[in-house]
Scaffold this active site. Structure first.
Site, PDB file in Angstrom:
ATOM      1  N   LEU A   1       0.875  -0.828  -0.159  1.00  0.00           N
ATOM      2  CA  LEU A   1       0.043  -0.086   0.198  1.00  0.00           C
ATOM      3  C   LEU A   1       1.222   1.156  -0.233  1.00  0.00           C
ATOM      4  O   LEU A   1       2.180   1.092   0.559  1.00  0.00           O
ATOM      5  CB  LEU A   1      -1.075  -0.327   1.534  1.00  0.00           C
ATOM      6  CG  LEU A   1      -1.674  -1.060   1.884  1.00  0.00           C
ATOM      7  CD1 LEU A   1      -3.113  -0.810   2.563  1.00  0.00           C
ATOM      8  CD2 LEU A   1      -3.140  -1.142   0.181  1.00  0.00           C
ATOM      9  N   ASP A   2       0.697   2.379  -0.901  1.00  0.00           N
ATOM     10  CA  ASP A   2       1.614   2.870  -0.792  1.00  0.00           C
ATOM     11  C   ASP A   2       1.635   4.122   1.188  1.00  0.00           C
ATOM     12  O   ASP A   2       0.901   3.832   1.580  1.00  0.00           O
ATOM     13  CB  ASP A   2       0.954   4.476  -1.962  1.00  0.00           C
ATOM     14  CG  ASP A   2       0.841   4.010  -3.199  1.00  0.00           C
ATOM     15  OD1 ASP A   2       1.473   3.451  -3.359  1.00  0.00           O
ATOM     16  OD2 ASP A   2       0.058   4.437  -3.568  1.00  0.00           O
ATOM     17  N   TYR A   3       2.273   4.502   0.515  1.00  0.00           N
ATOM     18  CA  TYR A   3       3.083   5.266   1.994  1.00  0.00           C
ATOM     19  C   TYR A   3       1.385   6.524   2.574  1.00  0.00           C
ATOM     20  O   TYR A   3       1.096   6.215   3.815  1.00  0.00           O
ATOM     21  CB  TYR A   3       3.999   6.374   1.492  1.00  0.00           C
ATOM     22  CG  TYR A   3       4.798   7.138   2.332  1.00  0.00           C
ATOM     23  CD1 TYR A   3       5.184   6.865   3.785  1.00  0.00           C
ATOM     24  CD2 TYR A   3       4.275   9.268   2.837  1.00  0.00           C
ATOM     25  CE1 TYR A   3       5.998   7.789   5.021  1.00  0.00           C
ATOM     26  CE2 TYR A   3       5.127   8.748   4.114  1.00  0.00           C
ATOM     27  CZ  TYR A   3       6.069   8.594   5.074  1.00  0.00           C
ATOM     28  OH  TYR A   3       6.126   9.199   6.261  1.00  0.00           O
TER      29      TYR A   3
ATOM     30  N   LYS B   1      -4.559   4.912  -8.242  1.00  0.00           N
ATOM     31  CA  LYS B   1      -4.937   6.293  -8.011  1.00  0.00           C
ATOM     32  C   LYS B   1      -4.132   6.266  -9.504  1.00  0.00           C
ATOM     33  O   LYS B   1      -4.801   7.465 -10.780  1.00  0.00           O
ATOM     34  CB  LYS B   1      -3.463   6.812  -7.954  1.00  0.00           C
ATOM     35  CG  LYS B   1      -3.448   6.279  -6.185  1.00  0.00           C
ATOM     36  CD  LYS B   1      -2.336   7.370  -5.259  1.00  0.00           C
ATOM     37  CE  LYS B   1      -1.779   6.897  -3.857  1.00  0.00           C
ATOM     38  NZ  LYS B   1      -0.673   6.764  -3.090  1.00  0.00           N
TER      39      LYS B   1
END
Ligand code: URA
Length: 237
Positions: free
Chosen positions: A100-102, A190
């Site tokens: 998962l992204d930051y 995204k």
């Protein structure tokens, strides 16, 4: 029979790459003989020493974690930022399944079972990931339909399993969309919304496979019960 580097990695002593290095360097002894050939087949009844330490099959642990924003989905970070495993109190070599992204929050499986991890991440197993995205802008039916019919990412057409507008606010110029995907390309959600001109302001994964966050608060985790672990294995068989 398994490949030696896999058995070493699954024991939790070292990553697969590090295990390969150790083998090539002559640091691995199988049944009293130094083995330097990658891919040598062994079983757990073989006597395997890595840098003098006998390896045992590590007991597997499986967790569901609610990842907070501002945490790296990794086991370490060279910039000293907080990483997922910092939240865990375990002597096992845990790591997150997928990324998962930051700035993405939500459901993440954390385990020391490399085998299950690979199976969950493999696109052929089509494990559902359910995200709630907050967009900057009011998305229209036409754009939702465009996403539903598939957008090209990394030269491959990605067709989400579900895209549903949950809410929008014209005054604040925002939309809330539920999207379900089964692949796990980098920044996939995204990039899907960017392809129709929307920036994802906030992203939360609400569910992975049948594992929903439920009452788990941000930064909390819970151990999966044996039934859930079995169910996961059944999904990826
Ligand atoms: N898709 C994204 O864009 N980011 C995530 O963190 C997960 C899926």
């Amino acid at each position: 029979m398994e490949r030696l580097q896999k058995v070493i990695a699954l024991s939790g002593i070292a990553s697969r790459r590090k295990a390969e290095e150790l083998i090539k360097n002559g640091d691995v002894i199988v049944n009293g003989e130094v083995v330097t050939k990658l891919g040598t087949k062994v079983t757990y009844s073989d006597d395997i020493l890595v840098c003098g330490k006998k390896i045992e099959k590590e007991e597997k642990e499986y967790y569901l974690f609610n990842k907070p924003r501002g945490v790296i989905c990794s086991t370490s970070d060279d910039k000293g930022r907080k990483v997922v495993v910092d939240y865990f109190n375990s002597n096992k070599r845990l790591y997150p399944v997928g990324r998962l992204d930051y700035d993405t929050t939500g459901a993440l499986i954390v385990t020391n079972d490399g085998n299950l991890s690979n199976l969950i991440m493999h696109p052929k197993n089509e494990i559902e990931k359910v995200y709630i995205a907050k967009l900057n802008g009011v998305i229209k039916g036409a754009e939702i339909n465009k996403i539903k019919s598939g957008v090209i990412i990394d030269n491959v057409k990605c067709v989400p399993k579900k895209v549903k507008l949950k809410n929008f606010n014209v005054k604040k110029n925002t939309s809330i969309v539920e999207i379900i995907i089964t692949e796990g390309k980098n920044h996939e959600v995204k990039r899907i919304f960017e392809s129709v001109g929307f920036f994802v302001d906030k992203l939360k994964r609400e569910r992975i496979a049948f594992l929903s966050l439920g009452n788990l608060k941000s930064g909390e985790y819970r151990k999966l019960n044996p039934k859930e672990v079995k169910q996961l294995f059944n999904l990826v068989k």
